[in-house]
Design a protein around this motif. Structure first.
Motif, PDB file in Angstrom:
ATOM      1  N   HIS A  94      54.270   8.356 -21.586  1.00 61.15           N
ATOM      2  CA  HIS A  94      52.989   8.912 -21.143  1.00 61.15           C
ATOM      3  C   HIS A  94      52.658  10.103 -22.026  1.00 61.15           C
ATOM      4  N   ARG A  95      51.527  10.062 -22.708  1.00 61.31           N
ATOM      5  CA  ARG A  95      51.056  11.173 -23.533  1.00 61.31           C
ATOM      6  C   ARG A  95      49.792  11.732 -22.890  1.00 61.31           C
ATOM      7  N   PHE A 107      47.967   7.178 -29.186  1.00 64.19           N
ATOM      8  CA  PHE A 107      47.510   5.861 -28.786  1.00 64.19           C
ATOM      9  C   PHE A 107      48.473   4.775 -29.259  1.00 64.19           C
ATOM     10  N   ASP A 108      48.838   4.838 -30.542  1.00 67.05           N
ATOM     11  CA  ASP A 108      49.703   3.801 -31.105  1.00 67.05           C
ATOM     12  C   ASP A 108      51.074   3.784 -30.437  1.00 67.05           C
ATOM     13  N   ASP A 109      51.664   4.962 -30.218  1.00 68.40           N
ATOM     14  CA  ASP A 109      52.980   5.023 -29.581  1.00 68.40           C
ATOM     15  C   ASP A 109      52.924   4.496 -28.145  1.00 68.40           C
ATOM     16  N   THR A 110      51.889   4.881 -27.430  1.00 69.27           N
ATOM     17  CA  THR A 110      51.754   4.445 -26.040  1.00 69.27           C
ATOM     18  C   THR A 110      51.603   2.935 -25.954  1.00 69.27           C
ATOM     19  N   MET A 111      50.777   2.368 -26.807  1.00 68.81           N
ATOM     20  CA  MET A 111      50.572   0.925 -26.778  1.00 68.81           C
ATOM     21  C   MET A 111      51.813   0.172 -27.254  1.00 68.81           C
ATOM     22  N   VAL A 141      56.538  -3.340 -15.170  1.00 71.53           N
ATOM     23  CA  VAL A 141      56.306  -2.117 -14.405  1.00 71.53           C
ATOM     24  C   VAL A 141      55.028  -1.469 -14.935  1.00 71.53           C
ATOM     25  N   ALA A 142      53.965  -1.629 -14.175  1.00 73.03           N
ATOM     26  CA  ALA A 142      52.670  -1.081 -14.547  1.00 73.03           C
ATOM     27  C   ALA A 142      52.466   0.249 -13.813  1.00 73.03           C
ATOM     28  N   SER A 143      51.375   0.413 -13.124  1.00 71.04           N
ATOM     29  CA  SER A 143      51.088   1.681 -12.453  1.00 71.04           C
ATOM     30  C   SER A 143      49.863   1.501 -11.564  1.00 71.04           C
ATOM     31  N   MET A 144      49.746   2.361 -10.559  1.00 76.37           N
ATOM     32  CA  MET A 144      48.504   2.362  -9.787  1.00 76.37           C
ATOM     33  C   MET A 144      47.317   2.685 -10.693  1.00 76.37           C
ATOM     34  N   LEU A 145      47.574   3.342 -11.823  1.00 78.38           N
ATOM     35  CA  LEU A 145      46.507   3.686 -12.756  1.00 78.38           C
ATOM     36  C   LEU A 145      46.003   2.478 -13.538  1.00 78.38           C
ATOM     37  N   ALA A 146      46.599   1.318 -13.331  1.00 76.73           N
ATOM     38  CA  ALA A 146      46.046   0.089 -13.895  1.00 76.73           C
ATOM     39  C   ALA A 146      44.738  -0.274 -13.200  1.00 76.73           C
ATOM     40  N   PHE A 147      44.505   0.305 -12.018  1.00 75.29           N
ATOM     41  CA  PHE A 147      43.346  -0.067 -11.212  1.00 75.29           C
ATOM     42  C   PHE A 147      42.381   1.088 -10.970  1.00 75.29           C
ATOM     43  N   ARG A 148      42.920   2.283 -10.850  1.00 70.52           N
ATOM     44  CA  ARG A 148      42.073   3.441 -10.561  1.00 70.52           C
ATOM     45  C   ARG A 148      42.526   4.582 -11.477  1.00 70.52           C
ATOM     46  N   VAL A 153      44.546  10.992 -18.340  1.00 65.23           N
ATOM     47  CA  VAL A 153      45.526   9.903 -18.470  1.00 65.23           C
ATOM     48  C   VAL A 153      44.899   8.656 -19.095  1.00 65.23           C
ATOM     49  N   SER A 154      43.865   8.849 -19.885  1.00 65.54           N
ATOM     50  CA  SER A 154      43.093   7.724 -20.397  1.00 65.54           C
ATOM     51  C   SER A 154      43.944   6.718 -21.161  1.00 65.54           C
ATOM     52  N   THR A 155      44.739   7.196 -22.119  1.00 69.64           N
ATOM     53  CA  THR A 155      45.519   6.278 -22.949  1.00 69.64           C
ATOM     54  C   THR A 155      46.574   5.556 -22.124  1.00 69.64           C
ATOM     55  N   TYR A 156      47.258   6.292 -21.272  1.00 70.92           N
ATOM     56  CA  TYR A 156      48.273   5.687 -20.405  1.00 70.92           C
ATOM     57  C   TYR A 156      47.653   4.653 -19.473  1.00 70.92           C
ATOM     58  N   ALA A 157      46.550   5.006 -18.816  1.00 67.89           N
ATOM     59  CA  ALA A 157      45.903   4.092 -17.884  1.00 67.89           C
ATOM     60  C   ALA A 157      45.417   2.834 -18.593  1.00 67.89           C
ATOM     61  N   THR A 158      44.917   2.998 -19.811  1.00 77.15           N
ATOM     62  CA  THR A 158      44.463   1.850 -20.587  1.00 77.15           C
ATOM     63  C   THR A 158      45.622   0.900 -20.865  1.00 77.15           C
ATOM     64  N   SER A 159      46.772   1.460 -21.236  1.00 79.87           N
ATOM     65  CA  SER A 159      47.938   0.616 -21.531  1.00 79.87           C
ATOM     66  C   SER A 159      48.410  -0.129 -20.292  1.00 79.87           C
ATOM     67  N   LYS A 160      48.366   0.523 -19.140  1.00 79.40           N
ATOM     68  CA  LYS A 160      48.846  -0.112 -17.914  1.00 79.40           C
ATOM     69  C   LYS A 160      47.855  -1.143 -17.392  1.00 79.40           C
ATOM     70  N   ALA A 161      46.573  -0.908 -17.595  1.00 75.17           N
ATOM     71  CA  ALA A 161      45.580  -1.912 -17.223  1.00 75.17           C
ATOM     72  C   ALA A 161      45.751  -3.165 -18.075  1.00 75.17           C
ATOM     73  N   ALA A 162      46.008  -2.959 -19.362  1.00 74.69           N
ATOM     74  CA  ALA A 162      46.248  -4.102 -20.256  1.00 74.69           C
ATOM     75  C   ALA A 162      47.518  -4.837 -19.857  1.00 74.69           C
ATOM     76  N   LEU A 163      48.556  -4.100 -19.461  1.00 72.98           N
ATOM     77  CA  LEU A 163      49.809  -4.724 -19.029  1.00 72.98           C
ATOM     78  C   LEU A 163      49.587  -5.565 -17.775  1.00 72.98           C
TER      79      LEU A 163
END
Length: 251
Positions: A94-95, A107-111, A141-148, A153-163
């Protein structure tokens, strides 16, 4: 409770936090466990703890940022322990930062860690299972931030939504082969990485926003993990289970 005897689970990000707990839970329910992470000293201690309770575990050095690491890990695990029947894609980073301040490296590391590595490990397992005509289960293992989403936390949430979306896509494609793919989406869970934050002024303010003014402990995810890995859950596929104490409705 789940009976995982006869299964081999591969858990990434196993040296601390959720992964550390997942290894112990899976081993306690009969699975042999391949534990993978960067910190070898932590893995050795975890393997010893599992073996002290008559479990079976083996450590594998693994850097989820390295694009070649998933292929190397799968070969090492297959040679040393066999082909995993359970894959827990837990490694994540998480960055935090404002969306206009995140760098391309952030972004690249997070993805790479949160999305590319789970994609490749899932692919490697599925290839083997399909070729052999055997079944397997993957838990991303995603996150509640995949949905809300929340601020910072934009970059992290984006990665978890994609996951989460990858989870559903893989489940659809591989279901006919007996491969189940589901996502476990935790809310705020207290680990050594974030423990100090909850004692800060900002952390205390965040707690006050939550429905029950609390964060969870890793043990709060035990039953969801076992449900998703239990062979009896054979009709649960493509699901995303949010375990967050209703936190996501407050952020």
């Amino acid at each position: 409770m789940a009976d995982l005897r006869g299964h081999l689970a591969l858990v990434t990000g196993a040296s601390s936090g959720l992964g550390h707990r997942f290894v112990q839970v899976l081993a306690a329910h009969g699975a042999k466990v391949a534990v993978a992470a960067r910190r070898a000293d932590r893995l050795s201690a975890l393997v010893e703890a599992v073996e002290a309770k008559n479990g079976v575990a083996r450590a594998f050095a693994f850097d989820a940022r390295d694009g070649a690491a998933p292929d190397a890990l799968m070969e090492e695990v297959a040679e040393a322990m066999g082909v995993p029947t359970l894959l827990i894609n837990n490694a994540g980073i998480h960055r935090p930062g404002k969306a206009h301040r995140n760098t391309a490296e952030d972004f690249d590391d997070t993805m790479a860690v949160n999305l590319r590595t789970p994609w490749r490990l899932s692919q490697l397992c599925a290839e083997r299972w399909i070729a052999a005509g055997t079944q397997g289960a993957i838990v991303n293992v995603a996150s509640m931030l995949a949905f809300r989403v929340g601020a910072g936390v934009s970059t992290y949430a984006t990665s978890k939504a994609a996951l989460q979306h990858m989870t559903a896509s893989h489940a659809l494609e591989w279901a006919r082969h007996g491969v189940r793919v589901n996502a476990l989406c935790p809310g705020y869970i207290r680990t050594e990485i974030n423990e100090a934050f909850w004692e800060t002024e900002q952390g205390q303010a965040e707690l006050k926003r939550l429905p029950r003014r609390r964060v969870g402990d890793p043990e709060a995810l035990d039953t969801a993990l076992l449900f998703l890995t239990d062979p009896r859950s054979h009709f649960v596929n493509g699901a995303s289970i949010v375990v967050d104490d209703a936190q996501s409705w407050a952020i």
